[in-house]
Scaffold this motif. Structure first.
Motif, PDB file in Angstrom:
ATOM      1  N   MET A   1       0.859  -1.205   0.000  1.00  0.00           N
ATOM      2  CA  MET A   1       0.000   0.000   0.000  1.00  0.00           C
ATOM      3  C   MET A   1       0.885   1.241   0.000  1.00  0.00           C
ATOM      4  O   MET A   1       1.744   1.401   0.851  1.00  0.00           O
ATOM      5  CB  MET A   1      -0.885  -0.026   1.249  1.00  0.00           C
ATOM      6  N   ASN A   2       0.665   2.086  -1.014  1.00  0.00           N
ATOM      7  CA  ASN A   2       1.369   3.363  -1.110  1.00  0.00           C
ATOM      8  C   ASN A   2       0.356   4.452  -0.747  1.00  0.00           C
ATOM      9  O   ASN A   2      -0.635   4.638  -1.458  1.00  0.00           O
ATOM     10  CB  ASN A   2       1.905   3.530  -2.544  1.00  0.00           C
ATOM     11  N   HIS A   3       0.589   5.143   0.339  1.00  0.00           N
ATOM     12  CA  HIS A   3      -0.415   6.070   0.864  1.00  0.00           C
ATOM     13  C   HIS A   3      -0.596   7.322   0.004  1.00  0.00           C
ATOM     14  O   HIS A   3      -1.549   8.078   0.208  1.00  0.00           O
ATOM     15  CB  HIS A   3      -0.089   6.425   2.319  1.00  0.00           C
ATOM     16  N   ASP A   4       0.291   7.523  -0.963  1.00  0.00           N
ATOM     17  CA  ASP A   4       0.152   8.665  -1.873  1.00  0.00           C
ATOM     18  C   ASP A   4      -0.520   8.270  -3.188  1.00  0.00           C
ATOM     19  O   ASP A   4      -0.612   9.087  -4.094  1.00  0.00           O
ATOM     20  CB  ASP A   4       1.539   9.254  -2.199  1.00  0.00           C
ATOM     21  N   CYS A   5      -0.981   7.022  -3.269  1.00  0.00           N
ATOM     22  CA  CYS A   5      -1.468   6.491  -4.555  1.00  0.00           C
ATOM     23  C   CYS A   5      -2.993   6.366  -4.540  1.00  0.00           C
ATOM     24  O   CYS A   5      -3.557   5.685  -3.679  1.00  0.00           O
ATOM     25  CB  CYS A   5      -0.817   5.123  -4.782  1.00  0.00           C
ATOM     26  N   ILE A   6      -3.651   7.009  -5.511  1.00  0.00           N
ATOM     27  CA  ILE A   6      -5.121   6.972  -5.509  1.00  0.00           C
ATOM     28  C   ILE A   6      -5.648   5.557  -5.770  1.00  0.00           C
ATOM     29  O   ILE A   6      -6.684   5.188  -5.213  1.00  0.00           O
ATOM     30  CB  ILE A   6      -5.751   7.970  -6.512  1.00  0.00           C
ATOM     31  N   PHE A   7      -4.955   4.765  -6.587  1.00  0.00           N
ATOM     32  CA  PHE A   7      -5.456   3.414  -6.836  1.00  0.00           C
ATOM     33  C   PHE A   7      -5.276   2.530  -5.601  1.00  0.00           C
ATOM     34  O   PHE A   7      -6.136   1.687  -5.321  1.00  0.00           O
ATOM     35  CB  PHE A   7      -4.810   2.800  -8.080  1.00  0.00           C
ATOM     36  N   CYS A   8      -4.210   2.707  -4.832  1.00  0.00           N
ATOM     37  CA  CYS A   8      -4.099   1.975  -3.560  1.00  0.00           C
ATOM     38  C   CYS A   8      -5.258   2.335  -2.635  1.00  0.00           C
ATOM     39  O   CYS A   8      -5.800   1.467  -1.938  1.00  0.00           O
ATOM     40  CB  CYS A   8      -2.765   2.275  -2.885  1.00  0.00           C
ATOM     41  N   LYS A   9      -5.659   3.610  -2.657  1.00  0.00           N
ATOM     42  CA  LYS A   9      -6.790   4.040  -1.808  1.00  0.00           C
ATOM     43  C   LYS A   9      -8.107   3.442  -2.304  1.00  0.00           C
ATOM     44  O   LYS A   9      -8.992   3.114  -1.512  1.00  0.00           O
ATOM     45  CB  LYS A   9      -6.871   5.561  -1.765  1.00  0.00           C
ATOM     46  N   LYS A  46      -1.247  -5.256  -5.312  1.00  0.00           N
ATOM     47  CA  LYS A  46       0.104  -4.834  -4.938  1.00  0.00           C
ATOM     48  C   LYS A  46       0.459  -3.539  -5.678  1.00  0.00           C
ATOM     49  O   LYS A  46       0.211  -3.441  -6.884  1.00  0.00           O
ATOM     50  CB  LYS A  46       1.088  -5.952  -5.316  1.00  0.00           C
ATOM     51  N   HIS A  47       1.038  -2.585  -4.986  1.00  0.00           N
ATOM     52  CA  HIS A  47       1.451  -1.347  -5.658  1.00  0.00           C
ATOM     53  C   HIS A  47       2.683  -1.616  -6.518  1.00  0.00           C
ATOM     54  O   HIS A  47       3.777  -1.852  -6.009  1.00  0.00           O
ATOM     55  CB  HIS A  47       1.756  -0.242  -4.648  1.00  0.00           C
ATOM     56  N   ILE A  48       2.471  -1.565  -7.839  1.00  0.00           N
ATOM     57  CA  ILE A  48       3.561  -1.645  -8.823  1.00  0.00           C
ATOM     58  C   ILE A  48       3.407  -0.391  -9.668  1.00  0.00           C
ATOM     59  O   ILE A  48       2.324  -0.143 -10.220  1.00  0.00           O
ATOM     60  CB  ILE A  48       3.432  -2.912  -9.709  1.00  0.00           C
ATOM     61  N   PHE A  98       0.446   6.334 -11.358  1.00  0.00           N
ATOM     62  CA  PHE A  98       1.609   5.438 -11.335  1.00  0.00           C
ATOM     63  C   PHE A  98       1.379   4.248 -10.395  1.00  0.00           C
ATOM     64  O   PHE A  98       2.120   4.012  -9.449  1.00  0.00           O
ATOM     65  CB  PHE A  98       2.889   6.242 -11.063  1.00  0.00           C
ATOM     66  N   HIS A  99       0.309   3.547 -10.713  1.00  0.00           N
ATOM     67  CA  HIS A  99      -0.008   2.221 -10.179  1.00  0.00           C
ATOM     68  C   HIS A  99      -0.446   1.438 -11.411  1.00  0.00           C
ATOM     69  O   HIS A  99      -1.445   1.806 -12.052  1.00  0.00           O
ATOM     70  CB  HIS A  99      -1.114   2.320  -9.121  1.00  0.00           C
ATOM     71  N   LEU A 100       0.306   0.419 -11.759  1.00  0.00           N
ATOM     72  CA  LEU A 100       0.059  -0.341 -12.989  1.00  0.00           C
ATOM     73  C   LEU A 100      -1.429  -0.642 -13.169  1.00  0.00           C
ATOM     74  O   LEU A 100      -2.087  -1.101 -12.239  1.00  0.00           O
ATOM     75  CB  LEU A 100       0.858  -1.650 -12.919  1.00  0.00           C
TER      76      LEU A 100
HETATM   77 ZN    ZN Z   1      -0.800   2.108  -5.665  1.00  0.00          ZN
END
Ligand code: ZN
Ligand code: 5GP
Length: 115
Positions: A1-9, A46-48, A98-100
């Motif tokens: 989880m990348n806390h700056d990534c909208i797709f992770c959210k 998974k954040h890639i 930048f989340h695949l």
């Molecule tokens: Zn992400």
């Protein structure tokens, strides 16, 4: 989880979205700004960051993601007519998140636009 990534959210549920499929490996949700009648984004949980960041250990995950895309296309009723899967990679391709992710586009005759 990348806390700056909208797709992770979106994957975690922190950011609302129209999720149409989720399991332990991938999540699929409708694009907020659809470019075709069916426009779904399929992402690894998974954040890639991009195709450039795919590692050997991710190889089965990427295959799994494409099989999920095919299954979702069938469920959307666009398999027989055909559809397009797109993965933008880097600045020249216009990657903005930048989340695949794989764009699943269909539901109409798509023009072959390369730019
Ligand atoms: Zn992400
Ligand atoms: P890219 O340009 O990186 O290949 O694609 C990013 C896509 O994500 C775009 O089609 C854009 O409309 C979509 N998108 C960006 N932010 C959100 C969001 O918050 N929710 C959803 N559902 N889609 C988003």
């Amino acid at each position: 989880m990348n806390h700056d990534c909208i797709f992770c959210k979106i994957i975690s549920g922190e950011l609302p979205s129209a999720i149409i499929f989720q399991d332990e490996r991938v999540t699929a949700f409708r694009d907020i700004n659809p470019a075709a009648p069916t426009h779904i984004l399929i992402v690894p949980n998974k954040h890639i960051a991009s195709v450039e960041a795919v590692e050997e250990a991710d190889e089965s995950l990427i295959g799994y993601l494409y099989r999920a895309a095919s299954r979702i296309a069938r469920e959307e009723g666009i398999s027989e007519a055909g559809y397009r899967l797109i993965t933008n990679t880097g600045a020249n391709a216009g990657q903005t998140v930048f989340h695949l992710h794989v764009h699943l586009l269909g539901g109409k005759m798509l023009k072959l636009a390369l730019d």
